[in-house]
Design an enzyme around this catalytic site. Structure first.
Site, PDB file in Angstrom:
ATOM      1  N   ASP A   1     -46.875 -36.780 -21.152  1.00  0.00           N
ATOM      2  CA  ASP A   1     -48.005 -36.083 -20.541  1.00  0.00           C
ATOM      3  C   ASP A   1     -48.405 -34.870 -21.371  1.00  0.00           C
ATOM      4  OD1 ASP A   1     -47.569 -37.889 -18.529  1.00  0.00           O
ATOM      5  OD2 ASP A   1     -46.781 -36.431 -17.087  1.00  0.00           O
TER       6      ASP A   1
ATOM      7  N   TYR B   1     -34.764 -37.832 -19.175  1.00  0.00           N
ATOM      8  CA  TYR B   1     -35.643 -36.666 -19.075  1.00  0.00           C
ATOM      9  C   TYR B   1     -34.892 -35.531 -18.394  1.00  0.00           C
ATOM     10  CZ  TYR B   1     -39.936 -39.186 -20.336  1.00  0.00           C
ATOM     11  OH  TYR B   1     -40.904 -39.902 -20.999  1.00  0.00           O
TER      12      TYR B   1
END
Length: 244
Positions: A52, A110
């Protein structure tokens, strides 16, 4: 012709994610610019994942094909003379020509960083989400275990996502405190658009009592975005490890 697997890390603050876009600066575009200066041509670069806008990477893997006779160490050194200061090449090795950085990936990890101090720290402003209300990391770690397993995560992706298969397997969900920093770690076979940020935002709702203890399982099974929490800011998210 040989295929090189190159590992980079980057500060994503100034970029609109990894993938090249027509109207915004991306990490891929800057990397391809550096590759063109080193290899003398604009080679096709394939990445391991989309990230993102504003998201960082401690480990991002990509491939390119070249017939230039240059050592792996030479590739790393040369690229780092051409890359901007917020992107670094850290490793390079030759892989089989059938290797694909995305499709051969077994899992990704992540990490989301929340700075849980009472006072905002300007030196962390670009790299962690400042959340000043108390967080019980042990409690959130216990609740986060509802994410582990294979689930339909329809309720944990952006409404902008057009992915048809929303089933993902999460093998690790951990929340731990290191001083004033609270780290949310998730490992899985894949993640939907904004999925990790929504998982973190949902755990913040748990912390705030907006989602009661034990209700997270029902939130996941509802497959409804409105049942989950807010989308946490991008600046706290890091692609931490790509596992092959």
């Amino acid at each position: 012709m040989k295929r090189l697997l190159i590992t980079i890390k980057y500060d994503g603050t100034e970029y609109h994610g990894w993938q090249v876009q027509s109207n915004a600066l991306s990490v891929q575009e800057e990397f391809q610019n550096a590759v063109e200066r080193v290899f003398g041509e604009r080679l096709d670069v394939k990445g391991c994942s989309r990230t993102d806008s504003g998201v960082h990477a401690d480990m991002y893997c990509l491939t390119l094909d070249t017939d230039m006779n240059i050592s792996s160490e030479g590739v790393v050194m040369a690229l780092n003379t051409k890359l901007p200061k917020d992107i670094s090449a850290i490793d390079c090795k030759e892989v089989p020509d059938t290797f694909h950085p995305r499709y051969d990936c077994k899992s990704k990890t992540y990490v989301y960083r929340i700075y849980n101090g009472k006072i905002r720290d300007p030196f962390l402003e670009r790299y962690a989400y400042h959340y000043r209300f108390p967080l019980d990391a042990e409690y959130l770690n216990s609740e986060a275990q509802h994410f582990v397993g294979t689930h339909d995560f329809s309720g944990f992706c952006s409404v902008k996502s057009d992915v048809e298969d929303t089933v993902r397997t999460i093998t690790k969900a951990e929340v731990k405190r290191e001083g004033d920093m609270v780290l949310f770690t998730f490992e899985g076979d894949g993640f939907l658009y904004n999925m990790v940020r929504i998982m973190v935002g949902t755990l913040l709702f748990v912390s705030e009592g907006k989602i009661k203890s034990g209700e997270l399982k029902d939130v996941i099974s509802s497959k409804t975005r409105s049942r989950a929490g807010k989308t946490a800011p991008a600046k706290g998210l890091y692609l931490s490890k790509v596992n092959y």
